[in-house]
Design a protein around this motif. Sequence first.
Motif, PDB file in Angstrom:
ATOM      1  N   TRP A 252       0.826  -1.208   0.000  1.00 22.11           N
ATOM      2  CA  TRP A 252       0.000   0.000   0.000  1.00 22.11           C
ATOM      3  C   TRP A 252       0.859   1.257   0.000  1.00 22.11           C
ATOM      4  N   GLN A 253       2.026   1.207   0.633  1.00 21.65           N
ATOM      5  CA  GLN A 253       2.916   2.364   0.584  1.00 21.65           C
ATOM      6  C   GLN A 253       3.389   2.628  -0.842  1.00 21.65           C
ATOM      7  N   SER A 254       3.632   1.572  -1.603  1.00 22.77           N
ATOM      8  CA  SER A 254       4.032   1.725  -3.000  1.00 22.77           C
ATOM      9  C   SER A 254       2.911   2.353  -3.818  1.00 22.77           C
ATOM     10  N   VAL A 255       1.696   1.902  -3.553  1.00 22.78           N
ATOM     11  CA  VAL A 255       0.535   2.440  -4.264  1.00 22.78           C
ATOM     12  C   VAL A 255       0.369   3.929  -3.966  1.00 22.78           C
ATOM     13  N   GLU A 256       0.426   4.284  -2.690  1.00 21.20           N
ATOM     14  CA  GLU A 256       0.233   5.682  -2.301  1.00 21.20           C
ATOM     15  C   GLU A 256       1.395   6.561  -2.765  1.00 21.20           C
ATOM     16  N   ALA A 257       2.612   6.045  -2.677  1.00 24.88           N
ATOM     17  CA  ALA A 257       3.776   6.838  -3.099  1.00 24.88           C
ATOM     18  C   ALA A 257       3.696   7.171  -4.585  1.00 24.88           C
ATOM     19  N   LEU A 258       3.278   6.223  -5.397  1.00 23.90           N
ATOM     20  CA  LEU A 258       3.158   6.473  -6.834  1.00 23.90           C
ATOM     21  C   LEU A 258       2.169   7.603  -7.103  1.00 23.90           C
ATOM     22  N   ARG A 259       1.079   7.644  -6.367  1.00 24.23           N
ATOM     23  CA  ARG A 259       0.074   8.692  -6.548  1.00 24.23           C
ATOM     24  C   ARG A 259       0.638  10.080  -6.228  1.00 24.23           C
ATOM     25  N   ILE A 260       1.671  10.115  -5.389  1.00 27.81           N
ATOM     26  CA  ILE A 260       2.255  11.400  -4.993  1.00 27.81           C
ATOM     27  C   ILE A 260       3.396  11.807  -5.913  1.00 27.81           C
ATOM     28  N   TYR A 261       4.367  10.892  -6.129  1.00 20.96           N
ATOM     29  CA  TYR A 261       5.557  11.321  -6.860  1.00 20.96           C
ATOM     30  C   TYR A 261       5.363  11.380  -8.369  1.00 20.96           C
TER      31      TYR A 261
END
Length: 280
Positions: A252-261
């Motif tokens: 989930w951190q990978s999913v959320e990080a992609l949405r930000i960076y």
Amino acid sequence: MKKEELLPGRRALLRGAALATLATTAGCFSRPWSAQPAPPAPAPAGGAPALRRPQKPAAYRLRPIAGYGPARSLPAAAPVRSKPILRLASRNRTMVLTFDDGPDPRFTPHILRTLRQHHVRAMFFVCGEMAAASPDLLREMVDDGHLIGNHTWTHPQLLRLRRSGVLREIESTSEVVQRTVGEAPLWFRAPYGAWNRDAFEIGAGLGMEPLAWTTDSLDWTEPGTRKVVDNVLRGAGSGVVILNHDAGGNRWQSVEALRIYLPRLLADGYRFGLPQRRIT
């Protein structure tokens, strides 16, 4: 599905691989994705399929093994490298996004949706056992213009396997990808970044180039979404290959990080492309 069930098409796959090569400089990108966004993918029905054996994240470092030349038994059209490709030549701030270990129906659909929203294509280095469990996700990747790479069947430490075991791991994954989407992978990435002679030779024999990474997001350590974002932003640059994961743990951190960076990098003038191949 047993690995032994995936081997009948080996001869056809090897014949096809001998006819295909990738750009010899490994420095060419395909043109940026300009397709119109498709409707959001529906959430996966039900829970994630049970895996035969959970994939556990582990610490690793990229330490390629060098010092040998091409094997005589391999087709001349399949170059054997002594080191994996770490970055691609680019003069226009183009990078490559890659995701390892999937597909996982809990996380991969969210990543695909974000990529589609921003008209960005990526590379997915899939594990065969995961691909066999979620063939629809492989087809969705191809429909969206992404590239599928080979990341072995069970994500083993290849340095601990005999050559026959390395062959089964790599070949079986190419087989299931070819049967699912109609084309075998043209890129290979060794699990844990642990490369050896067998991995290079067998991958080349199946028509694949070895691609590693330039920037590790370290999402596999689950350091927190903000840390993953910072790692990617700090490692951005022309020709950079970014390592992410869409399976192998809680992503989930990978999913959320992609949405930000991802939108931030696009706003900063970066673009995302795919390595270009050619048929000779």
